[in-house]
Structures are given as structure tokens and as C-alpha cells.
Scaffold this active site. Structure first.
Site, short mmCIF file in Angstrom:
data_model
loop_
_atom_site.label_atom_id
_atom_site.label_comp_id
_atom_site.label_asym_id
_atom_site.label_seq_id
_atom_site.Cartn_x
_atom_site.Cartn_y
_atom_site.Cartn_z
CG HIS A 1 6.57 42.70 46.37
ND1 HIS A 1 7.10 41.51 46.79
CD2 HIS A 1 5.34 42.79 46.97
CE1 HIS A 1 6.25 40.91 47.62
NE2 HIS A 1 5.18 41.67 47.74
CG HIS B 1 -5.72 39.14 51.50
ND1 HIS B 1 -6.55 40.14 51.03
CD2 HIS B 1 -6.52 38.05 51.68
CE1 HIS B 1 -7.78 39.66 50.93
NE2 HIS B 1 -7.78 38.40 51.33
CB SER C 1 3.06 43.67 50.14
OG SER C 1 2.23 42.88 50.96
CD GLU D 1 -2.06 36.86 57.10
OE1 GLU D 1 -1.87 37.41 56.01
OE2 GLU D 1 -2.53 35.70 57.21
CG ASP E 1 -12.69 39.12 55.68
OD1 ASP E 1 -11.83 38.58 54.96
OD2 ASP E 1 -13.80 39.47 55.25
N GLY E 2 -9.66 40.72 55.43
CA GLY E 2 -9.19 41.78 54.54
C GLY E 2 -10.30 42.44 53.74
CG ASP F 1 -0.98 39.41 47.46
OD1 ASP F 1 -1.26 38.61 46.54
OD2 ASP F 1 0.12 39.42 48.04
N1 SAM Z 1 0.69 40.52 50.43
C1 SAM Z 1 1.74 39.62 50.93
C2 SAM Z 1 3.05 40.01 50.27
O1 SAM Z 1 3.04 40.43 49.10
O2 SAM Z 1 4.08 39.90 50.92
C3 SAM Z 1 1.43 38.18 50.68
C4 SAM Z 1 0.06 37.75 51.07
S1 SAM Z 1 -0.34 36.07 50.77
C5 SAM Z 1 -0.43 35.95 49.03
C6 SAM Z 1 -2.02 36.02 51.24
C7 SAM Z 1 -2.27 36.10 52.74
O3 SAM Z 1 -3.66 36.31 52.99
C8 SAM Z 1 -1.93 34.84 53.52
O4 SAM Z 1 -0.96 35.16 54.48
C9 SAM Z 1 -3.25 34.41 54.18
O5 SAM Z 1 -3.08 33.89 55.48
C10 SAM Z 1 -4.02 35.69 54.22
N2 SAM Z 1 -5.49 35.59 54.21
C11 SAM Z 1 -6.27 34.65 53.65
N3 SAM Z 1 -7.56 35.00 53.73
C12 SAM Z 1 -7.61 36.22 54.34
C13 SAM Z 1 -8.65 37.13 54.65
N4 SAM Z 1 -9.93 36.86 54.37
N5 SAM Z 1 -8.31 38.30 55.25
C14 SAM Z 1 -7.03 38.59 55.54
N6 SAM Z 1 -6.00 37.78 55.24
C15 SAM Z 1 -6.28 36.60 54.65
#
Ligand code: SAM
Length: 280
Positions: A19, A42, A100, A118, A143-144, A164
Site C-alpha cells: 500500500h 483482486h 487497496s 473480486e 475474474d481479475g 494482488d
Molecule cells: N488487494 C487487496 C488489498 O490490498 O486490500 C487484497 C486482495 S487479497 C490478497 C486477494 C483477493 O483475490 C481475495 O479476496 C480473493 O478472494 C480474490 N480472488 C482470488 N482469485 C480471484 C480471481 N481470479 N479474480 C478476482 N479475485 C480473486
């Protein structure tokens, strides 16, 4: 597989590094009036309660944000990030940690826009609720990695893309590289910021080799380790790979990274690293 919940890890040393870099990139993009897109592939839940069951159970934030948020010799580079953390903790007690998307929401301007994705069935509704009243923001349960194809290039032709993933499946180490490659083909001038954990050093070396093999240039690596590399003790370090970093970022991180390391790791173990992986 979606077992990862960021609420167990929010505010840990890896979040502090991620961050800090995120907020410095956003501040750099704001130096021009022209709008930009913040794309968070993500995004997580957005807001985390540090006194909540998940964060209390691991206590990771105690060795992260709790170690720095009230330091009185805070380097200027940390101000944008810490101002957001303070904004969510106006009582003076550290109770909430902004993820984030909330950091971006607080730092972005009226003319900028946010795209957040997400997938988690519990975190997605929380995230959507956070942004209900923010007309600059689009939140999707999608999907991210797909967004790197679907949402790029942005109309504004300026943007920060934060990638992320949880790395709970090993294929994430390859998926991030092909996702970035897809994105970069569509939007070569964007700033891409990829977070990674060091659990097995070999995985990161391979990921970097794969990224270099894409031919993408101007890649900076920033890393903060809390313990020596090990194949047995979980995450020992974390880092950010930044493609097309703002020109000041390397100098800013040179200034702030030793300070962060000294506060986050009072025992002095681990390391810091700032490395130009591929020049411009
Ligand atoms: N970026 C956030 C932050 O810094 O506050 C934290 C994100 S966390 C490390 C990763 C997130 O990705 C999780 O909430 C998970 O549910 C989500 N996730 C997992 N696979 C994903 C995908 N293919 N597409 C989108 N989100 C996904």
C-alpha cells in the site's frame, strides 16, 4: 478454490509495503490533471476490522501497521498512505485497516475512475457495499485476470493496474505473467503493480524469468524481507514488481524502505531490495 480471506492478513508487513507503493504511484499519477483509471484485479473486501475475529486470530497487523502508524519520524513518502489509515481511525485507536480499493478511493480525484473485481462470495458483497455511493467506481464479481483483457486500454489512456492474487493455487505464478502480458499488449504505457509473496524463492525467480521473457521493459522490483529465505516457514518476504514505475518511485523507495524495515522488523532480520529487473 477460494479459501483465502484477506481479513486474516490485513495490515501485515506485506500490506504495508504494497500500500506504500500503491499510494506513491497514485500520487505520481495525480501530478497531471488528466484523469486515470485505477484497476484492482483482486480487490478483497475493502475494509478490515482489526479487532475482528480473523485479524485477532493471526495478529499479523501487530507486526505490520501497528508498528508504524504512530511513529513520529514518519518519512514524507508515507504520508499519503498513513493519512488514509488515519482517516479510518479518527478515534486515534487502530481499529480498521483500509484495503487497496479504499486507499485508492480516498486518494483518487473526481475525474479519475475505479474498476474493482473480486470473486469471493463473502468479500464481494462487502466490497460492493463500500462503493455503493461512489459514482467513479464499478465493482464486479468477475475474474481479475480477465479484466486485463476486457478493461484495457482505458479511455483516458492513463492508469494503474494493481494485481494482488492470493497465490493459493500455484498457477497464480504463471497467471500473473500471462495476465500482465495480455494487458501490456493492449496498454503498453500503463503502470502495472504486481504483489508477490516469497514462500519459495525459486517460484519468484521463475516468475521473474517468465516476465523478462515477455520482452516487457522498464521493470522495477521492490522487496522487504522479515526473515531469511526458507522453504519451511511460510512467507518470509514480500515484494512489488512495478512496470513503467513513475520516475521518482525508485528514489522514494530508496528513502523509505530502510526506515520501514527498521520499524517493521526490530530484530533486524530479513532484507530490503530495490532492483531494476529490466531497464527502459
Ligand atoms: N488487494 C487487496 C488489498 O490490498 O486490500 C487484497 C486482495 S487479497 C490478497 C486477494 C483477493 O483475490 C481475495 O479476496 C480473493 O478472494 C480474490 N480472488 C482470488 N482469485 C480471484 C480471481 N481470479 N479474480 C478476482 N479475485 C480473486
Amino acid at each position: 478454490m477460494l479459501s483465502y480471506r484477506h481479513s486474516f492478513h490485513a495490515g501485515n508487513h506485506a500490506d504495508v509495503l504494497k500500500h506504500t507503493v500503491q499510494s506513491l504511484i497514485i500520487e505520481a499519477l495525480k501530478e497531471k490533471e488528466k484523469p486515470f483509471l485505477y484497476l484492482d484485479t483482486h480487490a478483497g473486501a475493502g475494509r478490515y476490522q482489526l479487532s475482528g475475529e480473523h485479524a485477532e486470530r493471526t495478529g499479523e497487523y501487530l507486526e505490520g501497521i501497528a508498528r508504524i502508524w504512530q511513529q513520529d519520524d514518519l518519512p514524507a513518502e508515507l504520508e499519503p498512505y498513513m493519512n488514509v489509515v488515519r482517516h479510518f481511525n479518527r478515534s486515534g485507536q487502530l481499529r480498521y485497516y483500509p484495503g487497496s480499493p479504499l486507499i485508492a478511493r480516498e486518494l483518487l480525484r473526481e475525474q479519475d475512475s475505479l474498476q474493482l473485481t473480486e470473486l469471493h462470495p463473502s468479500d464481494y458483497p462487502l466490497l460492493r457495499q463500500e462503493f455503493q455511493k461512489d459514482s467513479r467506481t464499478r465493482v464486479e464479481r468477475a475474474d481479475g485476470y480477465q479484466q486485463l483483457k476486457a478493461k484495457l486500454p482505458p479511455v483516458s489512456r492513463r492508469g494503474l493496474i494493481l494485481i494482488d492474487p492470493p497465490y493459493e493455487i500455484k498457477t497464480d505464478y504463471q497467471a500473473v505473467v500471462s495476465g500482465i502480458s495480455d494487458g501490456h499488449k493492449r496498454f503498453a504505457t500503463g503502470v502495472y503493480a504486481l504483489w508477490y509473496p516469497v514462500v519459495l524463492r525459486q517460484q519468484i525467480k521463475r516468475m521473474l524469468r517468465d516476465l523478462e521473457a515477455t520482452g516487457i521493459r522498464n521493470i522495477l522490483q521492490i522487496e522487504l524481507g522479515v526473515r531469511p529465505d526458507s522453504d519451511q516457514r511460510g512467507m518470509t518476504a514480500s515484494g512489488m514488481i512495478v512496470i513503467n514505475p513513475p520516475w521518482k518511485l525508485e528514489a522514494q523507495m530508496n528513502n523509505v524502505l530502510p526506515w520501514l524495515h527498521s520499524k517493521l522488523v526490530p530484530a533486524g532480520t530479513g532484507h530490503t531490495l530495490i532492483h531494476q529487473v529490466v531497464p527502459e
